[in-house]
Design an enzyme around this catalytic site. Sequence first.
Site, PDB file in Angstrom:
ATOM      1  N   HIS A 473       0.825  -1.209   0.000  1.00 55.22           N
ATOM      2  CA  HIS A 473       0.000   0.000   0.000  1.00 55.22           C
ATOM      3  C   HIS A 473       0.855   1.253   0.000  1.00 55.22           C
ATOM      4  O   HIS A 473       0.696   2.107   0.863  1.00 55.22           O
ATOM      5  CB  HIS A 473      -0.920   0.001   1.232  1.00 55.22           C
ATOM      6  CG  HIS A 473      -1.882  -1.138   1.246  1.00 55.22           C
ATOM      7  ND1 HIS A 473      -2.463  -1.617   2.386  1.00 55.22           N
ATOM      8  CD2 HIS A 473      -2.361  -1.905   0.245  1.00 55.22           C
ATOM      9  CE1 HIS A 473      -3.255  -2.626   2.092  1.00 55.22           C
ATOM     10  NE2 HIS A 473      -3.206  -2.827   0.789  1.00 55.22           N
ATOM     11  N   GLY A 506      -2.569   6.353  -6.629  1.00 56.48           N
ATOM     12  CA  GLY A 506      -2.251   6.365  -5.204  1.00 56.48           C
ATOM     13  C   GLY A 506      -1.280   7.458  -4.797  1.00 56.48           C
ATOM     14  O   GLY A 506      -1.195   7.792  -3.610  1.00 56.48           O
TER      15      GLY A 506
HETATM   16  C1  LIG Z   1      -0.630  -8.620  -3.493  1.00 58.88           C
HETATM   17  C2  LIG Z   1      -1.402  -7.338  -3.341  1.00 58.88           C
HETATM   18  C3  LIG Z   1      -2.656  -7.348  -2.738  1.00 58.88           C
HETATM   19  C4  LIG Z   1      -3.373  -6.162  -2.598  1.00 58.88           C
HETATM   20  N1  LIG Z   1      -4.629  -6.214  -2.042  1.00 58.88           N
HETATM   21  C5  LIG Z   1      -5.342  -5.069  -1.934  1.00 58.88           C
HETATM   22  C6  LIG Z   1      -6.665  -5.092  -1.432  1.00 58.88           C
HETATM   23  O1  LIG Z   1      -7.207  -6.153  -1.099  1.00 58.88           O
HETATM   24  N2  LIG Z   1      -7.346  -3.930  -1.351  1.00 58.88           N
HETATM   25  C7  LIG Z   1      -6.780  -2.733  -1.726  1.00 58.88           C
HETATM   26  O2  LIG Z   1      -7.442  -1.704  -1.597  1.00 58.88           O
HETATM   27  N3  LIG Z   1      -5.544  -2.685  -2.217  1.00 58.88           N
HETATM   28  C8  LIG Z   1      -4.808  -3.816  -2.346  1.00 58.88           C
HETATM   29  N4  LIG Z   1      -3.550  -3.768  -2.878  1.00 58.88           N
HETATM   30  C9  LIG Z   1      -3.000  -2.454  -3.267  1.00 58.88           C
HETATM   31  C10 LIG Z   1      -3.564  -2.027  -4.608  1.00 58.88           C
HETATM   32  O3  LIG Z   1      -3.260  -2.989  -5.606  1.00 58.88           O
HETATM   33  C11 LIG Z   1      -2.975  -0.670  -4.993  1.00 58.88           C
HETATM   34  O4  LIG Z   1      -3.123   0.217  -3.918  1.00 58.88           O
HETATM   35  C12 LIG Z   1      -3.685  -0.103  -6.201  1.00 58.88           C
HETATM   36  O5  LIG Z   1      -3.617  -0.993  -7.282  1.00 58.88           O
HETATM   37  C13 LIG Z   1      -3.056   1.232  -6.586  1.00 58.88           C
HETATM   38  O6  LIG Z   1      -3.838   1.784  -7.622  1.00 58.88           O
HETATM   39  P1  LIG Z   1      -3.200   2.847  -8.612  1.00 58.88           P
HETATM   40  O7  LIG Z   1      -4.274   3.331  -9.492  1.00 58.88           O
HETATM   41  O8  LIG Z   1      -2.440   3.828  -7.817  1.00 58.88           O
HETATM   42  O9  LIG Z   1      -2.094   2.045  -9.468  1.00 58.88           O
HETATM   43  P2  LIG Z   1      -2.019   0.566 -10.000  1.00 58.88           P
HETATM   44  O10 LIG Z   1      -3.281  -0.155  -9.788  1.00 58.88           O
HETATM   45  O11 LIG Z   1      -0.778  -0.024  -9.427  1.00 58.88           O
HETATM   46  O12 LIG Z   1      -1.832   0.775 -11.563  1.00 58.88           O
HETATM   47  C14 LIG Z   1      -0.743   1.436 -12.121  1.00 58.88           C
HETATM   48  C15 LIG Z   1      -0.434   0.805 -13.457  1.00 58.88           C
HETATM   49  O13 LIG Z   1       0.467   1.656 -14.154  1.00 58.88           O
HETATM   50  C16 LIG Z   1       1.360   0.866 -14.899  1.00 58.88           C
HETATM   51  N5  LIG Z   1       2.559   1.668 -15.171  1.00 58.88           N
HETATM   52  C17 LIG Z   1       3.503   2.088 -14.302  1.00 58.88           C
HETATM   53  N6  LIG Z   1       4.424   2.837 -14.925  1.00 58.88           N
HETATM   54  C18 LIG Z   1       4.045   2.902 -16.220  1.00 58.88           C
HETATM   55  C19 LIG Z   1       4.600   3.536 -17.361  1.00 58.88           C
HETATM   56  N7  LIG Z   1       5.710   4.292 -17.289  1.00 58.88           N
HETATM   57  N8  LIG Z   1       3.986   3.368 -18.563  1.00 58.88           N
HETATM   58  C20 LIG Z   1       2.849   2.619 -18.668  1.00 58.88           C
HETATM   59  N9  LIG Z   1       2.285   1.994 -17.602  1.00 58.88           N
HETATM   60  C21 LIG Z   1       2.869   2.154 -16.392  1.00 58.88           C
HETATM   61  C22 LIG Z   1       1.608  -0.335 -14.013  1.00 58.88           C
HETATM   62  O14 LIG Z   1       2.017  -1.449 -14.800  1.00 58.88           O
HETATM   63  C23 LIG Z   1       0.249  -0.549 -13.365  1.00 58.88           C
HETATM   64  O15 LIG Z   1      -0.505  -1.512 -14.057  1.00 58.88           O
HETATM   65  C24 LIG Z   1      -2.817  -4.945  -3.041  1.00 58.88           C
HETATM   66  C25 LIG Z   1      -1.564  -4.932  -3.661  1.00 58.88           C
HETATM   67  C26 LIG Z   1      -0.859  -6.114  -3.823  1.00 58.88           C
HETATM   68  C27 LIG Z   1       0.482  -6.070  -4.488  1.00 58.88           C
END
Ligand SMILES: Cc1cc2nc3c(=O)[nH]c(=O)nc-3n(C[C@H](O)[C@H](O)[C@H](O)COP(=O)(O)OP(=O)(O)OC[C@H]3O[C@@H](n4cnc5c(N)ncnc54)[C@H](O)[C@@H]3O)c2cc1C
Length: 567
Positions: A473, A506
Site C-alpha cells: 500500500h 495512489g
Molecule cells: C498482493 C497485493 C494485494 C493487494 N490487495 C489489496 C486489497 O485487497 N485492497 C486494496 O485496496 N488494495 C490492495 N492492494 C493495493 C492495490 O493494488 C494498490 O493500492 C492499487 O492498485 C493502486 O492503484 P493505482 O491506481 O495507484 O495504481 P495501480 O493499480 O498499481 O496501476 C498502475 C499501473 O500503471 C502501470 N505503469 C507504471 N508505470 C508505467 C509507465 N511508465 N507506462 C505505462 N504503464 C505504467 C503499471 O504497470 C500498473 O498496471 C494490493 C496490492 C498487492 C500487491
Amino acid sequence: MSQQTDFDFIVIGSGFGGSVAALRLSEKGYRVAVMEMGRRWTPKTLPKTNWSLSRWLWYPSLGLRGFFRMRLFRHLLVLHGCAVGGGSITYASTLLRPKNQIWRSGSWAGLAPWEQEMNRHYATASRMLGVTENKILGPADELLKQAAQAIGRGSTFYRTQVGVFQEPNGEAGGKTYPDPYFGGEGPDRTTCTGCGGCMMGCRHGAKNTLDLNYLYLAEKRGAQIFPETKVIDVKPLGNKAEGSEGYLVTTESTTSFFRKNRKTFSCRGVVFAASALGTMELLFKLKDKGSLPHISPTLGSYVRTNCESLIGVRTAGEVDYSRGVAIGSGIYIDDHTHIEATRYPKGSDAMSLMTTLLTIGRPDPSRILVLLKNLFLSFLKHPVKTFRVLKPAGWAHQSVIMLCMQALEGHINMRYKRSWYWPFGKSMQSSGQKIPTFIPEANAFAQKLSALSGGTAMSMVSEILFNIPSTAHILGGCVMARSATAGVVDHQHRVFGYKNMYVCDGSVVSANLGVNPSLSITALSERAMGFMPPVTENNWIDAATERAEVKKLLTAETLLATGVKTH
Ligand SMILES: Cc1cc2nc3c(=O)[nH]c(=O)nc-3n(C[C@H](O)[C@H](O)[C@H](O)COP(=O)(O)OP(=O)(O)OC[C@H]3O[C@@H](n4cnc5c(N)ncnc54)[C@H](O)[C@@H]3O)c2cc1C
Ligand code: SF4
C-alpha cells in the site's frame, strides 16, 4: 472536437485511477488512449499457482512476464501490480472506506469539503467495483474471530467489503450469469468459489477486476488500450512550455527483447496513473531530463505506507486455511491497529521463501542473531515440527497471513539521485526516518493465534534480515496542496505548472488511510474526473489552419527525437 492530435487524452497506467479516467473521459466524448506496461490477462492465461514464476512475477528483462512485482528500497519492500487493470489483477479485492478523520489530516486537509463530497464518490466507486459484504468465511476467518474474542476484541470482528461476485447467501459458486452490474452492458460473470486465489488473479471470473468494469466500458466507448507499452517521455508540444498546445508522449515495448519499438503520440492532455511508485519515478525522470522541468520540487515527499506489517501463523494440521476469499475478515486490536486475515490459494507456496519464525527483539542486526538462535533451538527441541513449518510445500493451505495496518502519521521521502553503489545513473531512492519493522501488539496477537491453532508464528524475512518492512500500500509522493511549494497537484488533481495534466492514482493520497487504499483511489479519481467538462464544452475546437500548424510542429519535433517515429 479536436482532431489534430492522435488523442485528446493519454492515460499512463490502467490501475484504479487510470481506469476511472479512461471511462469518464471517454464518456465525456474525449478520444482516449491508455498506455499500460503490463500484459492483458484472461482467466485462461492466469497461472495456476505462483510457482509458475514467469506468469506471476513481472521482471520482463529476466523473461518473467507476470502481473506482480516486488521492489526493494532502503526503507521498504514494495509489492505492487503490473497489468492491464493495474493492481486489480493481483489485489485481494478488499475495498474498505477509511475513517472520516483522514480528511482532517495530511496536506489535503482544508482544500475541499471532503467529508461532504466524498460520500457520493465512494458510493459510485462501490457500485462500479461491485462492492459487497464478503459472504464466504473460511477457517482463517474463524480463527481470527476466535483470537479476537480471546483478547477481548471480538466485537470488532467484521466481514470485509469485497469486489467479488458472490452467490447471495455464500452458497457454492461457479455459476455463470449475464452481466449482474451494468444493466447488461458488462460481461457475463461467474460466482466466487471461495478458492482463496484472488492474489493470483481470479481464474473463475468472479473477482471484479478493472478489465471487467471500468476498462471494459471505456473500450466500449472507444478508449484504446495499448498493453505492454511503457511511457518513457512526456513533453509539451510546440512552444508553450506549460503544455497548453498539448503533449508528445513517447512509449516503448516492455516485452520485446531487442526492438524497443519506440513510438510518439500527440495528445491535448495527459493523466499520470502509473501508481504511486510508477508516477513518482516517471515524473522524477522527466523533471531531471528537462521534459517537465516545472514539476513541483516537493515530488517524492510524504510517501506513506499505511504503517504495514505482514505476520502469520503456519500450522501443520489438516485444516485448509486457503479456503475463502483472499482477505475475508478483519478486526481492530486497538483503536488504530487493524488486522486482516489473508491467504494464498492451495499450491501457491512460493511466498514461503520470504517467511521465517517470528522473531521479537530490537530492530537492528542483533535480531538476526536472535532469529538464528530461535531456529537452532527450535530444530533442537522440535526438529520435525520446525522442518514442517519451514518447508515450502503446503505453506499456502497451512498458513494464515495477517496484514496489519496502522492509521498513525508517519512518512518517508523518495529522491532521485546517484547511489554510492551505482554512480553511473540516477535512480529513485528512499530517505527519511525508518518505518518500524514490527508492531509489538501485532506480534503478540500472532502468538495468540499460534497458540489457538497449534501453529507457529511467522514473520517476513526482509523485516528481520534488513530491518525493512514490506507494503502493498505505498501511497503519496504527489500530494495535494494549495501551491507547488507544498505539493504536486491541487485538489482537482491538476499538476501545478502544467495545463491539462493530471495525476489520478495512489500518489495523490495525502494522509495515512489505515485501510486498503483501492476504493479511496477510485473514489478520488471519480471526483477528479467529475471536474472535467464534456469535450463539447472544452475549448479544444481547432480551426483548420491551427490544425495544420500543430501538425507541422509535431513533425519537426519528432524528427528531432532520434530513433522515434510518429504514430
Ligand atoms: C498482493 C497485493 C494485494 C493487494 N490487495 C489489496 C486489497 O485487497 N485492497 C486494496 O485496496 N488494495 C490492495 N492492494 C493495493 C492495490 O493494488 C494498490 O493500492 C492499487 O492498485 C493502486 O492503484 P493505482 O491506481 O495507484 O495504481 P495501480 O493499480 O498499481 O496501476 C498502475 C499501473 O500503471 C502501470 N505503469 C507504471 N508505470 C508505467 C509507465 N511508465 N507506462 C505505462 N504503464 C505504467 C503499471 O504497470 C500498473 O498496471 C494490493 C496490492 C498487492 C500487491
Ligand atoms: S476466492 Fe477464488 S473465485 Fe473467489 S474471487 Fe477470489 S479467486 Fe475468484
